[in-house]
Design an enzyme around this catalytic site. Structure first.
Site, short mmCIF file in Angstrom:
data_model
loop_
_atom_site.label_atom_id
_atom_site.label_comp_id
_atom_site.label_asym_id
_atom_site.label_seq_id
_atom_site.Cartn_x
_atom_site.Cartn_y
_atom_site.Cartn_z
N LYS A 1 55.94 25.21 76.67
CA LYS A 1 57.24 25.82 76.39
C LYS A 1 57.64 26.74 77.54
CE LYS A 1 56.64 25.42 71.42
NZ LYS A 1 56.01 25.99 70.22
N GLN B 1 54.49 31.08 67.28
CA GLN B 1 53.75 29.82 67.20
C GLN B 1 52.93 29.76 65.91
OE1 GLN B 1 54.03 27.22 69.34
NE2 GLN B 1 52.59 26.02 68.13
N ASP C 1 63.51 28.36 66.06
CA ASP C 1 62.75 27.36 65.30
C ASP C 1 63.56 26.85 64.11
OD1 ASP C 1 60.20 26.48 66.11
OD2 ASP C 1 59.26 28.39 65.54
N1 GUN Z 1 53.54 24.61 65.23
C1 GUN Z 1 53.71 23.27 65.19
N2 GUN Z 1 55.02 22.96 65.35
C2 GUN Z 1 55.67 24.12 65.51
C3 GUN Z 1 57.04 24.44 65.73
O1 GUN Z 1 57.94 23.59 65.81
N3 GUN Z 1 57.32 25.76 65.84
C4 GUN Z 1 56.36 26.71 65.74
N4 GUN Z 1 56.73 27.98 65.86
N5 GUN Z 1 55.08 26.45 65.54
C5 GUN Z 1 54.75 25.15 65.43
#
Ligand code: GUN
Length: 278
Positions: free
Chosen positions: A47, A91, A114
């Site tokens: 990211k 996350q 998100d």
């Molecule tokens: N863990 C797995 N997929 C995601 C996601 O799309 N966003 C976040 N914040 N954590 C994740």
């Protein structure tokens, strides 16, 4: 035909980079990683790299696994009040002693890139979306590239998580498809899939969906990423048998994965635009 997520994501990033070049201020994304889960660390690094590529301001915040709920909420609040930051992502999964839902609800919905905050999920359910969960939105972008019209199509979503299955079903419903949501208690799953024009699978079970279950010519979207004992990365769909019957199929890796991160950038730009307009 293969739906090449790598390539679609690359085009999306290029397009975002071109838009950012004309902005007065860089859009800013903050990613909070708690603990040292290796898979999460890889996602967070990807990211951060994607942000650099498109010219975003990016903050990567590492917190130790024993952070308290109060400290984590204070960090979210600091970012809520930081004008350089347009998007906040925590996350997941978080260590078990932390209350994930309370952390998500603490994020300013205007910065919730998100799309997990109840306000954003509620807007998606009402078909008045603002920030939409990245993976399902990325899947919609991939489906659009096939040129197949979703109106009236039978779509089966396998998996009912808050991150993928549920918002995916809403996305497809908003596109005027007929949607069936399956879960771990669903009976006769293969029979449900047999009638599907579009199948989206997010269950975390390697090579679970067999080609013999799939309708000839269907679109098959595989959200799963699983590592076999051999070290090979595979999806939730048995690719070798499924690609023989599917009209369109996503590979693993190089399918949905790259789209999720590109869509996160897209959401950060959306949040930036909405915040700067005010
Ligand atoms: N863990 C797995 N997929 C995601 C996601 O799309 N966003 C976040 N914040 N954590 C994740």
């Amino acid at each position: 035909m293969i739906i090449n997520g790598q390539k679609i994501a690359q085009n999306l990033r290029k397009n975002i980079g071109e838009q950012v070049a004309h902005l007065e201020r860089k859009p800013g994304l903050a990613v909070i990683l708690v603990g040292d889960d290796p898979a999460s660390a890889v996602y967070v690094r990807n990211k951060d790299n994607a942000c650099k590529e498109v010219g975003f301001y990016s903050e990567k915040i590492n917190k130790s696994a024993d952070i308290s709920q109060a400290e984590l909420l204070a960090e979210v609040e600091r970012l809520n009040n930081d004008d350089k930051i347009d998007g906040i992502l925590v996350q997941l999964p978080l260590p078990r002693h932390l209350d994930t839902n309370q952390v998500i609800e603490a994020i300013n919905p205007a910065k919730d890139v998100d799309g997990f905050h109840s306000e954003n999920i509620g807007k998606l359910m009402q078909n008045k979306p603002h920030l939409r969960p990245c993976t399902p939105k990325g899947v919609m972008t991939m489906l659009a590239t096939t040129g197949v019209d979703l109106i009236g199509k039978n779509c089966v979503v396998v998996g009912a998580s808050n991150i993928v299955g549920r918002p995916m079903a809403m996305e497809l419903l908003n596109a005027h498809a007929t949607v069936t949501i399956c879960n771990s208690k669903t009976t006769d799953l293969s029979n449900k899939i047999k009638n599907a024009d579009v199948v989206v699978v997010a269950v975390g079970n390697p090579q679970f969906i067999k080609g013999s279950w799939i309708k000839t010519g269907a679109i098959v979207i595989d959200v799963g990423i699983n590592r076999l004992e051999s070290g090979q990365l595979v999806g939730d769909v048995d690719f070798d048998s499924a690609e023989k019957v599917a009209g369109w199929i996503t590979p693993v890796p190089g399918g949905v994965g790259p789209m999720t991160i590109a869509t996160l950038l897209e959401n950060t730009l959306t949040a930036y635009m909405a915040r700067t307009k005010k």
